[in-house]
Design a protein around this motif. Structure first.
Motif, PDB file in Angstrom:
ATOM      1  N   SER A 132      10.898   1.918   1.821  1.00 44.78           N
ATOM      2  CA  SER A 132      10.474   3.185   2.408  1.00 44.78           C
ATOM      3  C   SER A 132      11.587   4.222   2.267  1.00 44.78           C
ATOM      4  O   SER A 132      12.772   3.911   2.433  1.00 44.78           O
ATOM      5  N   VAL A 133      11.197   5.452   1.957  1.00 44.15           N
ATOM      6  CA  VAL A 133      12.169   6.525   1.763  1.00 44.15           C
ATOM      7  C   VAL A 133      11.590   7.835   2.264  1.00 44.15           C
ATOM      8  O   VAL A 133      10.416   8.128   2.078  1.00 44.15           O
ATOM      9  N   ALA A 154       4.948   1.504  -4.533  1.00 42.58           N
ATOM     10  CA  ALA A 154       4.290   0.241  -4.862  1.00 42.58           C
ATOM     11  C   ALA A 154       3.637  -0.333  -3.605  1.00 42.58           C
ATOM     12  O   ALA A 154       3.676   0.278  -2.527  1.00 42.58           O
ATOM     13  N   SER A 155       3.033  -1.492  -3.739  1.00 45.39           N
ATOM     14  CA  SER A 155       2.296  -2.109  -2.634  1.00 45.39           C
ATOM     15  C   SER A 155       3.148  -2.165  -1.363  1.00 45.39           C
ATOM     16  O   SER A 155       4.270  -2.664  -1.367  1.00 45.39           O
ATOM     17  N   HIS A 156       2.587  -1.618  -0.278  1.00 49.37           N
ATOM     18  CA  HIS A 156       3.229  -1.600   1.037  1.00 49.37           C
ATOM     19  C   HIS A 156       4.559  -0.835   1.036  1.00 49.37           C
ATOM     20  O   HIS A 156       5.360  -0.990   1.960  1.00 49.37           O
ATOM     21  N   GLY A 157       4.756  -0.003   0.037  1.00 57.88           N
ATOM     22  CA  GLY A 157       5.887   0.906   0.041  1.00 57.88           C
ATOM     23  C   GLY A 157       5.510   2.202   0.743  1.00 57.88           C
ATOM     24  O   GLY A 157       4.338   2.476   1.012  1.00 57.88           O
ATOM     25  N   SER A 158       6.508   3.030   1.033  1.00 61.09           N
ATOM     26  CA  SER A 158       6.245   4.274   1.754  1.00 61.09           C
ATOM     27  C   SER A 158       7.174   5.371   1.246  1.00 61.09           C
ATOM     28  O   SER A 158       8.383   5.150   1.092  1.00 61.09           O
ATOM     29  N   VAL A 159       6.602   6.538   1.013  1.00 56.48           N
ATOM     30  CA  VAL A 159       7.395   7.693   0.600  1.00 56.48           C
ATOM     31  C   VAL A 159       6.944   8.913   1.396  1.00 56.48           C
ATOM     32  O   VAL A 159       5.749   9.164   1.551  1.00 56.48           O
ATOM     33  N   ALA A 160       7.912   9.628   1.945  1.00 56.17           N
ATOM     34  CA  ALA A 160       7.624  10.857   2.697  1.00 56.17           C
ATOM     35  C   ALA A 160       8.345  12.008   2.008  1.00 56.17           C
ATOM     36  O   ALA A 160       9.582  12.003   1.911  1.00 56.17           O
ATOM     37  N   LEU A 212       0.070   5.877  -5.953  1.00 54.95           N
ATOM     38  CA  LEU A 212       0.241   4.871  -4.916  1.00 54.95           C
ATOM     39  C   LEU A 212      -0.512   3.600  -5.275  1.00 54.95           C
ATOM     40  O   LEU A 212      -1.637   3.662  -5.779  1.00 54.95           O
ATOM     41  N   GLU A 213       0.105   2.453  -4.969  1.00 59.45           N
ATOM     42  CA  GLU A 213      -0.583   1.181  -5.133  1.00 59.45           C
ATOM     43  C   GLU A 213      -1.248   0.793  -3.814  1.00 59.45           C
ATOM     44  O   GLU A 213      -1.092   1.465  -2.788  1.00 59.45           O
ATOM     45  N   GLU A 214      -2.001  -0.292  -3.831  1.00 60.13           N
ATOM     46  CA  GLU A 214      -2.748  -0.725  -2.655  1.00 60.13           C
ATOM     47  C   GLU A 214      -1.816  -0.963  -1.471  1.00 60.13           C
ATOM     48  O   GLU A 214      -0.773  -1.604  -1.593  1.00 60.13           O
ATOM     49  N   GLY A 215      -2.200  -0.416  -0.323  1.00 64.37           N
ATOM     50  CA  GLY A 215      -1.420  -0.592   0.889  1.00 64.37           C
ATOM     51  C   GLY A 215      -0.221   0.329   1.015  1.00 64.37           C
ATOM     52  O   GLY A 215       0.498   0.280   2.013  1.00 64.37           O
ATOM     53  N   ALA A 216       0.009   1.173   0.029  1.00 60.76           N
ATOM     54  CA  ALA A 216       1.152   2.097   0.084  1.00 60.76           C
ATOM     55  C   ALA A 216       0.839   3.271   1.010  1.00 60.76           C
ATOM     56  O   ALA A 216      -0.326   3.561   1.307  1.00 60.76           O
ATOM     57  N   ARG A 217       1.894   3.934   1.429  1.00 56.57           N
ATOM     58  CA  ARG A 217       1.771   5.048   2.372  1.00 56.57           C
ATOM     59  C   ARG A 217       2.532   6.252   1.827  1.00 56.57           C
ATOM     60  O   ARG A 217       3.636   6.107   1.293  1.00 56.57           O
ATOM     61  N   ALA A 218       1.950   7.442   1.978  1.00 54.53           N
ATOM     62  CA  ALA A 218       2.630   8.659   1.529  1.00 54.53           C
ATOM     63  C   ALA A 218       2.340   9.795   2.492  1.00 54.53           C
ATOM     64  O   ALA A 218       1.203   9.979   2.926  1.00 54.53           O
ATOM     65  N   LEU A 219       3.376  10.543   2.821  1.00 52.78           N
ATOM     66  CA  LEU A 219       3.240  11.773   3.594  1.00 52.78           C
ATOM     67  C   LEU A 219       3.809  12.895   2.742  1.00 52.78           C
ATOM     68  O   LEU A 219       4.976  12.847   2.342  1.00 52.78           O
ATOM     69  N   ILE A 220       2.999  13.888   2.442  1.00 49.80           N
ATOM     70  CA  ILE A 220       3.403  14.995   1.592  1.00 49.80           C
ATOM     71  C   ILE A 220       3.263  16.293   2.381  1.00 49.80           C
ATOM     72  O   ILE A 220       2.193  16.577   2.933  1.00 49.80           O
ATOM     73  N   VAL A 221       4.336  17.061   2.434  1.00 48.34           N
ATOM     74  CA  VAL A 221       4.343  18.315   3.182  1.00 48.34           C
ATOM     75  C   VAL A 221       4.926  19.413   2.302  1.00 48.34           C
ATOM     76  O   VAL A 221       5.979  19.234   1.691  1.00 48.34           O
TER      77      VAL A 221
END
Length: 279
Positions: free
Chosen positions: A82-83, A110-116, A138-147
């Motif tokens: 996560s980053v 990637a899977s279950h990774g996170s980027v904000a 994004l891969e399956e289960g990944a999370r992203a927040l874009i602002v």
């Protein structure tokens, strides 16, 4: 014979041509830097943090962008990593003598990774010209927040933007499937566009927040409360994940930040606001 000063300025004018990449992977119980590349005016600094996510601060050492400048950022989060990425300060778009500034952003998790992706506000000055492209995979289960938030001049500084060109293009994909696309375009007659009731009703500050996460729906009611009457939020379930989209607008940057900061804090989970936002 001395060369005329305007010719000297034309010959000596330099253009930003910069790029940087940060790849993060999960190792020994936390997210760590795997690869770091910097070229030209694009710099990445990494404040010391004890827990996930890893936090990165992007710096454009040129101090702003004008016509002909090019800058590219690429952020990768490997499986389970996560980053959070932000900027040292607001990016400034200065008057362009010719051409257009271009910004390219590529994010992947990637899977279950996170980027904000949480840069501070972009400030548009009169006569500026900029085109920005944001690509997210994004891969399956990944999370992203874009602002992304934009100020068309700063009211407190007496800045007025009448003519400029501003283009913002987003493409977000989950497992190769397009889940969000938008084109935000203003100009050349910025003042006329912003005054339209169907556009921004005279507001000079706007922000878009997009959360892609399986549990995004749980945050909708709180997001709506923060957005208030001069904003909005909605949720869809798509491509096996959730999508929460929120928009804010305000008469000035200070008023926008008062709602933007708590909304980012909500959508970014335990990571909350980037530390530099509170300095």
């Amino acid at each position: 014979m001395l060369m005329p000063i305007n010719e000297v300025m034309e010959l000596s004018a330099q253009r930003v041509n910069a790029q940087a990449l940060l790849a993060v992977r999960h190792s020994e119980g936390r997210s760590r830097v795997h690869r770091l590349y910097q070229e030209g005016a694009a710099k990445i600094r990494l404040p010391e943090v004890r827990d996930d996510p890893l936090e990165a601060i992007l710096i454009n050492t040129a101090g702003g962008l004008t016509g002909g400048d090019r800058i590219a950022w690429e952020i990768e989060a490997a499986t389970g990593a996560s980053v959070t990425v932000t900027t040292q300060a607001c990016e400034k778009l200065y008057r362009s003598r010719s051409g257009r500034a271009r910004v390219d952003v590529r994010l992947s998790a990637a899977s279950h990774g996170s980027v904000a992706w949480l840069p501070q506000e972009t400030i548009v000055y009169d006569g500026s010209s900029m085109s920005r492209r944001l690509e997210v995979d994004l891969e399956e289960g990944a999370r992203a927040l874009i602002v992304e938030s934009t100020l068309f001049g700063r009211k407190a500084m007496g800045e007025v933007v009448t003519r400029a060109l501003f283009r913002d293009r987003w493409r977000i994909r989950c497992n190769g499937r397009l889940v969000h696309a938008e084109e935000f375009a203003v100009g050349p007659d910025v003042a006329a566009t912003l005054s339209r009731p169907a556009a921004m009703r005279g507001s000079l500050a706007v922000a878009t927040l997009l959360l892609i996460a399986p549990d995004a729906e749980m945050l909708l009611s709180e997001a709506l409360a923060i957005a208030g009457d001069e904003g909005g939020a909605s949720f869809w379930r798509v491509a096996g994940t959730g999508k929460l989209l929120a928009r804010l607008q305000a008469g000035d940057g200070y008023s926008l930040r008062k709602r933007l900061a708590p909304l980012v804090g909500l959508l970014n989970g335990k990571a909350g606001l980037p530390k530099i936002w509170t300095l």
